[in-house]
Design a protein around this motif. Structure first.
Motif, PDB file in Angstrom:
ATOM      1  N   GLU A   1       0.878  -1.305   0.074  1.00 25.71           N
ATOM      2  CA  GLU A   1      -0.008  -0.038   0.078  1.00 25.71           C
ATOM      3  C   GLU A   1       1.006   1.188  -0.262  1.00 25.71           C
ATOM      4  N   TRP A   2       2.014   1.226   0.887  1.00 20.74           N
ATOM      5  CA  TRP A   2       2.833   2.437   1.078  1.00 20.74           C
ATOM      6  C   TRP A   2       3.462   2.520  -0.559  1.00 20.74           C
ATOM      7  N   GLN A   3       3.746   1.384  -1.143  1.00 21.68           N
ATOM      8  CA  GLN A   3       4.532   1.763  -2.488  1.00 21.68           C
ATOM      9  C   GLN A   3       3.429   2.414  -3.482  1.00 21.68           C
ATOM     10  N   LYS A   4       2.306   1.807  -3.593  1.00 19.20           N
ATOM     11  CA  LYS A   4       1.198   2.307  -4.372  1.00 19.20           C
ATOM     12  C   LYS A   4       1.152   3.686  -4.240  1.00 19.20           C
ATOM     13  N   SER A   5       0.892   3.962  -2.906  1.00 18.66           N
ATOM     14  CA  SER A   5       0.719   5.579  -2.450  1.00 18.66           C
ATOM     15  C   SER A   5       2.000   6.658  -3.149  1.00 18.66           C
ATOM     16  N   HIS A   6       2.943   5.904  -3.080  1.00 17.98           N
ATOM     17  CA  HIS A   6       4.340   6.681  -3.214  1.00 17.98           C
ATOM     18  C   HIS A   6       4.815   6.522  -4.539  1.00 17.98           C
ATOM     19  N   ARG A   7       4.070   6.029  -5.403  1.00 18.79           N
ATOM     20  CA  ARG A   7       4.669   5.392  -6.668  1.00 18.79           C
ATOM     21  C   ARG A   7       4.973   6.723  -7.334  1.00 18.79           C
ATOM     22  N   GLY A   8       6.100   6.760  -8.063  1.00 15.51           N
ATOM     23  CA  GLY A   8       6.577   7.874  -9.016  1.00 15.51           C
ATOM     24  C   GLY A   8       7.630   8.920  -7.788  1.00 15.51           C
ATOM     25  N   GLN A   9       7.654   8.462  -6.692  1.00 17.52           N
ATOM     26  CA  GLN A   9       8.390   9.528  -5.895  1.00 17.52           C
ATOM     27  C   GLN A   9       9.416   8.456  -5.189  1.00 17.52           C
ATOM     28  N   LEU A  10      10.573   9.080  -5.339  1.00 16.99           N
ATOM     29  CA  LEU A  10      11.857   8.179  -5.026  1.00 16.99           C
ATOM     30  C   LEU A  10      12.602   8.806  -3.563  1.00 16.99           C
ATOM     31  N   LEU A  11      12.875   7.887  -2.826  1.00 18.40           N
ATOM     32  CA  LEU A  11      13.662   8.403  -1.483  1.00 18.40           C
ATOM     33  C   LEU A  11      14.776   8.983  -2.092  1.00 18.40           C
ATOM     34  N   PRO A  12      15.642  10.138  -1.382  1.00 23.56           N
ATOM     35  CA  PRO A  12      16.744  10.618  -1.902  1.00 23.56           C
ATOM     36  C   PRO A  12      17.867   9.934  -2.085  1.00 23.56           C
ATOM     37  N   GLN A  13      17.856   8.878  -1.172  1.00 21.33           N
ATOM     38  CA  GLN A  13      19.073   7.679  -1.313  1.00 21.33           C
ATOM     39  C   GLN A  13      18.950   6.957  -2.687  1.00 21.33           C
ATOM     40  N   GLU A  14      17.739   6.894  -2.965  1.00 19.70           N
ATOM     41  CA  GLU A  14      17.395   5.972  -4.160  1.00 19.70           C
ATOM     42  C   GLU A  14      17.653   6.683  -5.239  1.00 19.70           C
ATOM     43  N   ALA A  15      17.119   7.944  -5.371  1.00 17.07           N
ATOM     44  CA  ALA A  15      17.591   8.957  -6.491  1.00 17.07           C
ATOM     45  C   ALA A  15      18.923   9.048  -6.839  1.00 17.07           C
ATOM     46  N   TRP A  16      19.625   9.423  -5.504  1.00 16.13           N
ATOM     47  CA  TRP A  16      21.197   9.456  -5.769  1.00 16.13           C
ATOM     48  C   TRP A  16      21.905   8.143  -6.340  1.00 16.13           C
ATOM     49  N   ARG A  17      21.424   7.134  -6.037  1.00 16.47           N
ATOM     50  CA  ARG A  17      21.925   5.722  -6.499  1.00 16.47           C
ATOM     51  C   ARG A  17      21.603   5.737  -8.011  1.00 16.47           C
ATOM     52  N   GLN A  18      20.401   5.853  -8.537  1.00 18.45           N
ATOM     53  CA  GLN A  18      20.171   5.901  -9.666  1.00 18.45           C
ATOM     54  C   GLN A  18      20.818   6.860 -10.530  1.00 18.45           C
ATOM     55  N   TYR A  19      21.125   8.030 -10.151  1.00 14.07           N
ATOM     56  CA  TYR A  19      21.950   9.061 -10.700  1.00 14.07           C
ATOM     57  C   TYR A  19      23.277   8.638 -11.004  1.00 14.07           C
ATOM     58  N   VAL A  20      23.848   8.074  -9.604  1.00 17.59           N
ATOM     59  CA  VAL A  20      25.322   7.692  -9.964  1.00 17.59           C
ATOM     60  C   VAL A  20      25.393   6.741 -10.866  1.00 17.59           C
ATOM     61  N   ALA A  21      24.499   5.659 -10.839  1.00 16.51           N
ATOM     62  CA  ALA A  21      24.337   4.525 -11.787  1.00 16.51           C
ATOM     63  C   ALA A  21      24.243   4.982 -13.340  1.00 16.51           C
ATOM     64  N   LEU A  22      23.560   6.198 -13.512  1.00 14.94           N
ATOM     65  CA  LEU A  22      23.434   6.646 -14.782  1.00 14.94           C
ATOM     66  C   LEU A  22      24.894   7.265 -15.296  1.00 14.94           C
ATOM     67  N   VAL A  23      25.482   8.019 -14.296  1.00 16.97           N
ATOM     68  CA  VAL A  23      26.529   8.683 -14.522  1.00 16.97           C
ATOM     69  C   VAL A  23      27.568   7.838 -15.164  1.00 16.97           C
ATOM     70  N   GLU A  24      27.770   6.557 -14.073  1.00 14.80           N
ATOM     71  CA  GLU A  24      28.924   5.509 -14.389  1.00 14.80           C
ATOM     72  C   GLU A  24      28.550   4.683 -15.854  1.00 14.80           C
ATOM     73  N   PHE A  25      27.234   4.863 -16.104  1.00 20.84           N
ATOM     74  CA  PHE A  25      26.741   4.143 -17.458  1.00 20.84           C
ATOM     75  C   PHE A  25      27.202   4.947 -18.494  1.00 20.84           C
ATOM     76  N   CYS A  26      27.073   6.145 -18.374  1.00 23.52           N
ATOM     77  CA  CYS A  26      27.333   7.310 -19.528  1.00 23.52           C
ATOM     78  C   CYS A  26      28.936   7.343 -19.645  1.00 23.52           C
ATOM     79  N   TRP A  27      29.595   7.305 -18.514  1.00 22.92           N
ATOM     80  CA  TRP A  27      31.099   7.154 -18.539  1.00 22.92           C
ATOM     81  C   TRP A  27      31.514   6.043 -19.513  1.00 22.92           C
TER      82      TRP A  27
END
Length: 94
Positions: free
Chosen positions: A24-50
């Motif tokens: 239920e929590w995941q359904k209500s917060h769909r599309g909203q990332l925790l700051p830590q998860e958003a940062w991890r995704q950003y770092v993964a994207l940068v590493e992929f681009c490199w």
């Protein structure tokens, strides 16, 4: 050692309720990332681009450094001109 049937059922029910609350929590917060998860995704994207970007050759690096030197020299000339005119940046001449 025998399992306590009631204790096992209670634990199973607690886990079921926790799991349902998590869904239920995941359904209500769909599309909203925790700051830590958003940062991890950003770092993964940068590493992929490199990994995808080609490495610059020595010639490209040298040319880029020359371009920065020219740019910096022009900025210094502009600042010198501006100081001689005694104007502040963005201010129209009187």
């Amino acid at each position: 050692m025998a399992l306590d049937k009631e204790l096992y059922q209670w634990a199973q029910e607690q886990y079921r309720q926790w799991s349902a609350a998590e869904v239920e929590w995941q359904k209500s917060h769909r599309g909203q990332l925790l700051p830590q998860e958003a940062w991890r995704q950003y770092v993964a994207l940068v590493e992929f681009c490199w990994q995808l970007s080609p490495q610059q050759s020595e010639q490209q690096r040298a040319r880029r450094l020359v371009e920065w030197d020219v740019y910096y020299a022009r900025i210094q000339q502009f600042e010198k001109w501006r100081r001689t005119r005694n104007e502040e940046p963005g201010k129209a001449p009187a």
